[in-house]
Design a protein around this motif. Structure first.
Motif, PDB file in Angstrom:
ATOM      1  N   LEU A 202     -16.045 -32.536 -43.750  1.00 36.24           N
ATOM      2  CA  LEU A 202     -14.906 -32.527 -42.842  1.00 36.24           C
ATOM      3  C   LEU A 202     -14.476 -33.938 -42.461  1.00 36.24           C
ATOM      4  O   LEU A 202     -15.292 -34.800 -42.172  1.00 36.24           O
ATOM      5  N   ASP A 203     -13.162 -34.120 -42.418  1.00 32.48           N
ATOM      6  CA  ASP A 203     -12.573 -35.447 -42.235  1.00 32.48           C
ATOM      7  C   ASP A 203     -11.605 -35.413 -41.053  1.00 32.48           C
ATOM      8  O   ASP A 203     -12.003 -35.439 -39.906  1.00 32.48           O
ATOM      9  N   GLY A 204     -10.308 -35.334 -41.311  1.00 31.70           N
ATOM     10  CA  GLY A 204      -9.321 -35.324 -40.238  1.00 31.70           C
ATOM     11  C   GLY A 204      -9.383 -34.056 -39.411  1.00 31.70           C
ATOM     12  O   GLY A 204      -9.689 -32.976 -39.919  1.00 31.70           O
ATOM     13  N   LEU A 205      -9.064 -34.179 -38.115  1.00 31.11           N
ATOM     14  CA  LEU A 205      -9.191 -33.057 -37.180  1.00 31.11           C
ATOM     15  C   LEU A 205      -8.019 -33.060 -36.207  1.00 31.11           C
ATOM     16  O   LEU A 205      -7.817 -34.028 -35.478  1.00 31.11           O
ATOM     17  N   GLU A 206      -7.235 -31.977 -36.218  1.00 29.08           N
ATOM     18  CA  GLU A 206      -6.106 -31.835 -35.300  1.00 29.08           C
ATOM     19  C   GLU A 206      -5.984 -30.383 -34.854  1.00 29.08           C
ATOM     20  O   GLU A 206      -6.419 -29.465 -35.558  1.00 29.08           O
TER      21      GLU A 206
END
Length: 234
Positions: A202-206
């Protein structure tokens, strides 16, 4: 299941773009460009500005970075992680206005800001979360349970963390992909979002604006929608 995404427009001209942030006040996107190696202290990284309709307004808008990655804003200040330092940019002038070095940091990745204006920065390789302390960054939390933290987001008194996975390899893959976790901002207690079953690297989180989260998987090139029970769906 990966969530589906529809291409609205595409744009060339970047050099290893890592993160993008929309500034609603100025109606513009900011893009961080690593340019060289992800951990290279070569001074060639920069930020770009892009219009909402996909026009490159300024390719090298702000220079002077090594390998800029995560972006977050507070007022007119844009905070940027850059390997082993956090940097501040005045978006009105396009000038770098502050630098906080992080002694011992290995790979600062994503920043987030709480309601009090405190900036958090993840160190993916060192399993740490840093915060500014006067003129430098200090370790706020260090634990293997951070799962090599990447994307960060503050919600409801918690710091949400996108876990990359355990046993990170030289090519940035991991032997065990991980999931979302939450850190209580008062007690620093770490808990899983859902059952803790692996989701991905997991990388970007929004937020998706509907109580779930949109999370990218860098290794798989995928976009997931993760629900409060930790399960992913399209």
């Amino acid at each position: 299941m990966p969530a589906t995404a529809e291409e609205v427009w595409s744009l060339d001209g970047f050099k290893a773009p890592e993160s993008v942030l929309f500034d609603a006040k100025r109606n513009v996107f900011y893009v961080s460009n690593i340019v060289g190696e992800p951990a290279g202290k070569d001074g060639v990284g920069y930020l770009s500005k892009v219009s909402p309709d996909g026009k490159l307004q300024a390719a090298e808008w702000v220079t002077g970075f090594n390998a800029p990655k995560g972006l977050v804003m507070k007022g007119d200040t844009l905070f940027v992680t850059d390997i082993d330092r956090l940097m501040a940019v005045d978006v009105e002038s396009g000038q770098i206005t502050g630098t906080w070095p992080a002694e011992g940091a290995q790979f600062l990745n994503d920043p987030a800001i709480d309601e009090a204006g405190r900036v958090f920065a993840s160190d993916m390789l060192a399993n740490r979360i840093y915060v500014p302390d006067n003129d430098a960054l200090s370790v706020w939390l260090e634990s293997e349970d951070l799962l090599h933290p990447n994307g960060l987001r503050v919600e409801d008194g918690r710091l949400l963390v996108a876990g990359w996975g355990r046993d990170v390899q030289p090519d940035f893959s991991s032997k065990t992909p991980r999931h979302l976790i939450a850190i209580d901002l008062k007690t620093k207690a770490i808990s899983d979002i859902g059952s803790g079953e692996p989701v991905g690297n997991l990388d970007g989180l929004e937020s998706d604006g509907a109580g779930n989260w949109l999370v990218t998987d860098w290794v798989a090139g995928a976009l997931f929608r993760i629900h409060p029970d930790g399960k992913s769906s399209s």
